[in-house]
Design a protein around this motif. Structure first.
Motif, mmCIF file in Angstrom:
data_model
loop_
_atom_site.group_PDB
_atom_site.id
_atom_site.type_symbol
_atom_site.label_atom_id
_atom_site.label_comp_id
_atom_site.label_asym_id
_atom_site.label_seq_id
_atom_site.Cartn_x
_atom_site.Cartn_y
_atom_site.Cartn_z
ATOM 1 N N LYS A 48 130.144 44.704 38.937
ATOM 2 C CA LYS A 48 130.754 43.452 39.417
ATOM 3 C C LYS A 48 130.290 43.130 40.835
ATOM 4 C CE LYS A 48 134.969 43.279 36.628
ATOM 5 N NZ LYS A 48 136.436 43.352 36.635
ATOM 6 N N ALA A 49 130.202 44.152 41.677
ATOM 7 C CA ALA A 49 129.731 43.936 43.050
ATOM 8 C C ALA A 49 128.267 43.485 43.056
ATOM 9 C CB ALA A 49 129.902 45.212 43.873
ATOM 10 N N ALA A 50 127.463 44.046 42.175
ATOM 11 C CA ALA A 50 126.057 43.668 42.088
ATOM 12 C C ALA A 50 125.909 42.223 41.616
ATOM 13 C CB ALA A 50 125.306 44.620 41.158
ATOM 14 N N VAL A 51 126.695 41.826 40.616
ATOM 15 C CA VAL A 51 126.647 40.441 40.132
ATOM 16 C C VAL A 51 127.079 39.489 41.243
ATOM 17 C CG1 VAL A 51 127.721 38.799 38.533
ATOM 18 C CG2 VAL A 51 126.901 41.014 37.686
ATOM 19 N N HIS A 52 128.132 39.839 41.962
ATOM 20 C CA HIS A 52 128.592 39.024 43.085
ATOM 21 C C HIS A 52 127.477 38.861 44.114
ATOM 22 C CE1 HIS A 52 130.722 38.135 46.885
ATOM 23 N NE2 HIS A 52 131.497 37.406 46.098
ATOM 24 N N TYR A 53 126.803 39.945 44.448
ATOM 25 C CA TYR A 53 125.693 39.902 45.405
ATOM 26 C C TYR A 53 124.571 39.001 44.883
ATOM 27 C CZ TYR A 53 121.977 41.484 48.521
ATOM 28 O OH TYR A 53 120.955 41.522 49.445
ATOM 29 N N ALA A 54 124.225 39.156 43.618
ATOM 30 C CA ALA A 54 123.139 38.363 43.027
ATOM 31 C C ALA A 54 123.448 36.872 43.077
ATOM 32 C CB ALA A 54 122.890 38.798 41.589
ATOM 33 N N PHE A 55 124.673 36.507 42.764
ATOM 34 C CA PHE A 55 125.026 35.096 42.690
ATOM 35 C C PHE A 55 125.359 34.493 44.054
ATOM 36 C CE2 PHE A 55 126.522 35.373 37.989
ATOM 37 C CZ PHE A 55 125.203 35.373 37.571
ATOM 38 N N ASN A 56 126.008 35.255 44.925
ATOM 39 C CA ASN A 56 126.462 34.699 46.196
ATOM 40 C C ASN A 56 125.513 34.921 47.363
ATOM 41 O OD1 ASN A 56 129.171 33.573 45.478
ATOM 42 N ND2 ASN A 56 129.372 35.644 44.691
ATOM 43 N N THR A 57 124.753 35.993 47.353
ATOM 44 C CA THR A 57 123.801 36.257 48.430
ATOM 45 C C THR A 57 122.387 35.838 48.038
ATOM 46 O OG1 THR A 57 125.158 38.083 49.239
ATOM 47 C CG2 THR A 57 122.853 38.037 49.962
ATOM 48 N N MET A 58 121.961 36.257 46.853
ATOM 49 C CA MET A 58 120.611 35.933 46.391
ATOM 50 C C MET A 58 120.525 34.540 45.767
ATOM 51 S SD MET A 58 119.567 39.588 44.674
ATOM 52 C CE MET A 58 117.877 39.076 44.318
ATOM 53 N N LYS A 59 121.684 33.984 45.402
ATOM 54 C CA LYS A 59 121.761 32.641 44.787
ATOM 55 C C LYS A 59 120.976 32.553 43.473
ATOM 56 C CE LYS A 59 124.030 31.086 48.377
ATOM 57 N NZ LYS A 59 125.465 31.206 48.377
ATOM 58 N N LEU A 60 120.992 33.633 42.693
ATOM 59 C CA LEU A 60 120.309 33.634 41.400
ATOM 60 C C LEU A 60 121.091 32.798 40.391
ATOM 61 C CD1 LEU A 60 119.281 37.392 41.081
ATOM 62 C CD2 LEU A 60 117.908 35.464 41.903
ATOM 63 N N PRO A 61 120.414 32.106 39.496
ATOM 64 C CA PRO A 61 121.109 31.292 38.497
ATOM 65 C C PRO A 61 121.588 32.077 37.285
ATOM 66 C CG PRO A 61 118.749 30.948 38.313
ATOM 67 C CD PRO A 61 118.969 31.850 39.509
ATOM 68 N N VAL A 62 120.928 33.209 36.985
ATOM 69 C CA VAL A 62 121.255 33.958 35.774
ATOM 70 C C VAL A 62 120.822 35.410 35.939
ATOM 71 C CG1 VAL A 62 119.068 33.382 34.634
ATOM 72 C CG2 VAL A 62 121.067 33.920 33.236
ATOM 73 N N LEU A 63 121.557 36.297 35.296
ATOM 74 C CA LEU A 63 121.219 37.724 35.230
ATOM 75 C C LEU A 63 121.256 38.155 33.775
ATOM 76 C CD1 LEU A 63 123.443 39.330 38.028
ATOM 77 C CD2 LEU A 63 120.958 39.175 38.031
ATOM 78 N N TYR A 64 120.487 39.186 33.475
ATOM 79 C CA TYR A 64 120.457 39.762 32.135
ATOM 80 C C TYR A 64 120.751 41.249 32.231
ATOM 81 C CZ TYR A 64 118.157 35.378 31.061
ATOM 82 O OH TYR A 64 117.875 34.043 30.915
ATOM 83 N N ALA A 65 121.012 41.867 31.107
ATOM 84 C CA ALA A 65 121.205 43.315 31.041
ATOM 85 C C ALA A 65 120.866 43.770 29.635
ATOM 86 C CB ALA A 65 122.642 43.696 31.388
ATOM 87 N N THR A 66 120.552 45.052 29.516
ATOM 88 C CA THR A 66 120.325 45.653 28.214
ATOM 89 C C THR A 66 121.072 46.970 28.135
ATOM 90 O OG1 THR A 66 118.347 46.809 28.967
ATOM 91 C CG2 THR A 66 118.016 44.686 27.892
ATOM 92 N N THR A 67 121.382 47.357 26.929
ATOM 93 C CA THR A 67 121.905 48.685 26.666
ATOM 94 C C THR A 67 121.448 49.091 25.277
ATOM 95 O OG1 THR A 67 123.865 50.098 26.671
ATOM 96 C CG2 THR A 67 124.134 47.910 25.757
ATOM 97 N N GLU A 68 121.356 50.382 25.046
ATOM 98 C CA GLU A 68 121.004 50.870 23.724
ATOM 99 C C GLU A 68 122.124 50.479 22.774
ATOM 100 O OE1 GLU A 68 120.260 53.350 20.325
ATOM 101 O OE2 GLU A 68 122.050 53.478 21.559
ATOM 102 N N ALA A 69 121.777 50.094 21.566
ATOM 103 C CA ALA A 69 122.760 49.543 20.629
ATOM 104 C C ALA A 69 123.932 50.482 20.361
ATOM 105 C CB ALA A 69 122.075 49.141 19.325
ATOM 106 N N GLY A 70 123.732 51.778 20.410
ATOM 107 C CA GLY A 70 124.810 52.720 20.137
ATOM 108 C C GLY A 70 125.649 53.107 21.340
#
Length: 176
Positions: free
Chosen positions: A118-140
């Motif tokens: 959550k802190a990383a997303v906040h930083y990305a959107f509020n400091t870096m001003k990124l429009p979108v973020l993605y993530a991946t995880t193994e299906a299991g």
């Protein structure tokens, strides 16, 4: 690069050479690599390469994963944060920012992935001003799936990642 992001229980900062022991403990654990293609590292030299790679990302891209420090103990517990991926095609994307985390096993189940994410997303959107973020995880990997949803990402689809021969899930969150 210098990062200093605080949450209630964590400090997120740039990775440093002094994080070598923690990085080795993290990435040498087969349980940590269970959903990462089962390729744990075997030497501290490999851990140093990982640290050096992230430090190079800071220099080249202005961002890379953060060290996660437990404030109560001062312990390195893993990494979290934002990365600009340009190395490979992931679900049709070749250049994108993603959010991720990896924690030493004894720190699992305490909500640290969610808190640091959550802190990383906040930083990305509020400091870096990124429009979108993605993530991946193994299906299991249900624990990571749940953490990404708690962070605020939305599940998009499952796909096969040929390079690592893994079945993965793709997530997205938009800056609104």
């Amino acid at each position: 690069m210098t990062f200093n992001i605080e949450t209630e229980r964590l400090l997120l900062r740039e990775l440093r050479a002094t994080d070598l022991e923690g990085m080795f403990e993290l990435d040498a654990n087969p349980n940590v690599h269970r959903y990462l293609g089962n390729k744990p590292i075997k030497t501290k030299a490999e851990a140093k390469k990982i640290l050096d790679s992230v430090k190079q990302q800071y220099a080249d891209r202005g961002i890379g994963r953060f060290a996660v420090i437990e404030k109560a103990t001062g312990d390195f517990i893993g990494w979290s944060g934002i990365r600009l991926n340009t190395e490979y095609n992931m679900n049709g994307f070749t250049k994108y920012y993603d959010v991720g985390y990896r924690l030493i096993e004894r720190y699992w189940g305490k909500g640290y992935a969610t808190e640091s994410g959550k802190a990383a997303v906040h930083y990305a959107f509020n400091t870096m001003k990124l429009p979108v973020l993605y993530a991946t995880t193994e299906a299991g990997n249900q624990a990571s799936h749940k953490a990404l949803l708690k962070i605020g990402l939305q599940y998009v689809n499952d796909f096969y990642f040929e390079q690592e021969q893994l079945n993965l899930r793709w997530y997205k969150i938009e800056n609104k």
